[in-house]
Motif scaffolding. Sequence first.
Motif, PDB file in Angstrom:
ATOM      1  N   ASP A   3       0.845  -1.201   0.000  1.00  0.00           N
ATOM      2  CA  ASP A   3       0.000   0.000   0.000  1.00  0.00           C
ATOM      3  C   ASP A   3       0.879   1.250   0.000  1.00  0.00           C
ATOM      4  OD1 ASP A   3      -2.351  -1.435   0.080  1.00  0.00           O
ATOM      5  OD2 ASP A   3      -2.781  -1.009   2.191  1.00  0.00           O
ATOM      6  N   GLU A   4       0.522   2.211  -0.840  1.00  0.00           N
ATOM      7  CA  GLU A   4       1.225   3.488  -0.831  1.00  0.00           C
ATOM      8  C   GLU A   4       0.567   4.389   0.208  1.00  0.00           C
ATOM      9  OE1 GLU A   4       3.037   5.611  -4.358  1.00  0.00           O
ATOM     10  OE2 GLU A   4       1.295   6.858  -3.926  1.00  0.00           O
ATOM     11  N   VAL A   5       1.366   5.001   1.051  1.00  0.00           N
ATOM     12  CA  VAL A   5       0.856   5.862   2.112  1.00  0.00           C
ATOM     13  C   VAL A   5       1.607   7.187   2.136  1.00  0.00           C
ATOM     14  CG1 VAL A   5       0.099   3.967   3.604  1.00  0.00           C
ATOM     15  CG2 VAL A   5       2.422   4.825   3.825  1.00  0.00           C
ATOM     16  N   ARG A   6       0.905   8.207   2.593  1.00  0.00           N
ATOM     17  CA  ARG A   6       1.521   9.512   2.851  1.00  0.00           C
ATOM     18  C   ARG A   6       1.793   9.572   4.338  1.00  0.00           C
ATOM     19  NH1 ARG A   6      -0.040  14.564   4.547  1.00  0.00           N
ATOM     20  NH2 ARG A   6       1.265  16.231   3.755  1.00  0.00           N
ATOM     21  N   ARG A  28      10.869   3.079   0.876  1.00  0.00           N
ATOM     22  CA  ARG A  28      10.854   3.830  -0.396  1.00  0.00           C
ATOM     23  C   ARG A  28      10.412   5.268  -0.174  1.00  0.00           C
ATOM     24  NH1 ARG A  28       8.612  -0.332  -4.981  1.00  0.00           N
ATOM     25  NH2 ARG A  28      10.154  -1.934  -4.593  1.00  0.00           N
ATOM     26  N   ILE A  29      10.965   5.862   0.856  1.00  0.00           N
ATOM     27  CA  ILE A  29      10.593   7.231   1.218  1.00  0.00           C
ATOM     28  C   ILE A  29      11.471   8.241   0.495  1.00  0.00           C
ATOM     29  CG2 ILE A  29      10.404   8.847   3.146  1.00  0.00           C
ATOM     30  CD1 ILE A  29      10.010   6.293   4.889  1.00  0.00           C
ATOM     31  N   GLY A  30      12.728   7.958   0.400  1.00  0.00           N
ATOM     32  CA  GLY A  30      13.663   8.862  -0.249  1.00  0.00           C
ATOM     33  C   GLY A  30      15.057   8.265  -0.254  1.00  0.00           C
ATOM     34  N   GLY A  82       5.353  14.278   5.324  1.00  0.00           N
ATOM     35  CA  GLY A  82       5.015  14.877   4.044  1.00  0.00           C
ATOM     36  C   GLY A  82       5.418  14.040   2.845  1.00  0.00           C
ATOM     37  N   ARG A  83       6.149  12.982   3.063  1.00  0.00           N
ATOM     38  CA  ARG A  83       6.599  12.121   1.960  1.00  0.00           C
ATOM     39  C   ARG A  83       5.680  10.912   1.822  1.00  0.00           C
ATOM     40  NH1 ARG A  83      12.282  12.879   0.591  1.00  0.00           N
ATOM     41  NH2 ARG A  83      13.125  14.554   1.864  1.00  0.00           N
ATOM     42  N   THR A  84       5.824  10.225   0.706  1.00  0.00           N
ATOM     43  CA  THR A  84       5.071   8.990   0.489  1.00  0.00           C
ATOM     44  C   THR A  84       6.020   7.808   0.494  1.00  0.00           C
ATOM     45  OG1 THR A  84       5.207   9.201  -1.907  1.00  0.00           O
ATOM     46  CG2 THR A  84       3.234  10.088  -0.845  1.00  0.00           C
ATOM     47  N   GLY A  85       5.487   6.657   0.835  1.00  0.00           N
ATOM     48  CA  GLY A  85       6.264   5.425   0.851  1.00  0.00           C
ATOM     49  C   GLY A  85       5.327   4.240   0.738  1.00  0.00           C
ATOM     50  N   ARG A  86       5.875   3.059   0.877  1.00  0.00           N
ATOM     51  CA  ARG A  86       5.082   1.826   0.770  1.00  0.00           C
ATOM     52  C   ARG A  86       5.186   1.012   2.046  1.00  0.00           C
ATOM     53  NH1 ARG A  86       2.551   1.317  -3.866  1.00  0.00           N
ATOM     54  NH2 ARG A  86       3.447   2.310  -5.669  1.00  0.00           N
ATOM     55  N   ILE A  87       4.067   0.409   2.429  1.00  0.00           N
ATOM     56  CA  ILE A  87       4.009  -0.462   3.604  1.00  0.00           C
ATOM     57  C   ILE A  87       4.758  -1.758   3.291  1.00  0.00           C
ATOM     58  CG2 ILE A  87       2.470  -1.843   5.080  1.00  0.00           C
ATOM     59  CD1 ILE A  87       2.241   1.112   5.676  1.00  0.00           C
ATOM     60  N   VAL A  88       5.576  -2.212   4.234  1.00  0.00           N
ATOM     61  CA  VAL A  88       6.352  -3.437   4.074  1.00  0.00           C
ATOM     62  C   VAL A  88       5.646  -4.621   4.735  1.00  0.00           C
ATOM     63  CG1 VAL A  88       8.533  -4.561   4.676  1.00  0.00           C
ATOM     64  CG2 VAL A  88       8.518  -2.167   3.996  1.00  0.00           C
ATOM     65  N   ASP A  89       4.989  -4.384   5.853  1.00  0.00           N
ATOM     66  CA  ASP A  89       4.447  -5.447   6.698  1.00  0.00           C
ATOM     67  C   ASP A  89       3.376  -6.292   5.999  1.00  0.00           C
ATOM     68  OD1 ASP A  89       5.855  -4.502   9.141  1.00  0.00           O
ATOM     69  OD2 ASP A  89       4.564  -2.761   8.808  1.00  0.00           O
TER      70      ASP A  89
END
Length: 65
Positions: free
Chosen positions: A7-10, A45-47, A22-29
Amino acid sequence: MAFKAGDEVRIVRCEDDARAAGRTGRIVDEVPPGPLTQGRWTVHRIGIVIGSVLCHTYELQKTGR
């Protein structure tokens, strides 16, 4: 709100690393977080200079992607 792997989350805010806010990333769990992570989700995958962070559910918003 429950998330699933991929899931992509902010990140609204993040006690683990304030630079992630303020960044987006992906849930690993693959499963809901437990005592080992103190109930926090692993987001990656935040930066380039920010590694994976641990965030509480209330610190995250699911994006429309």
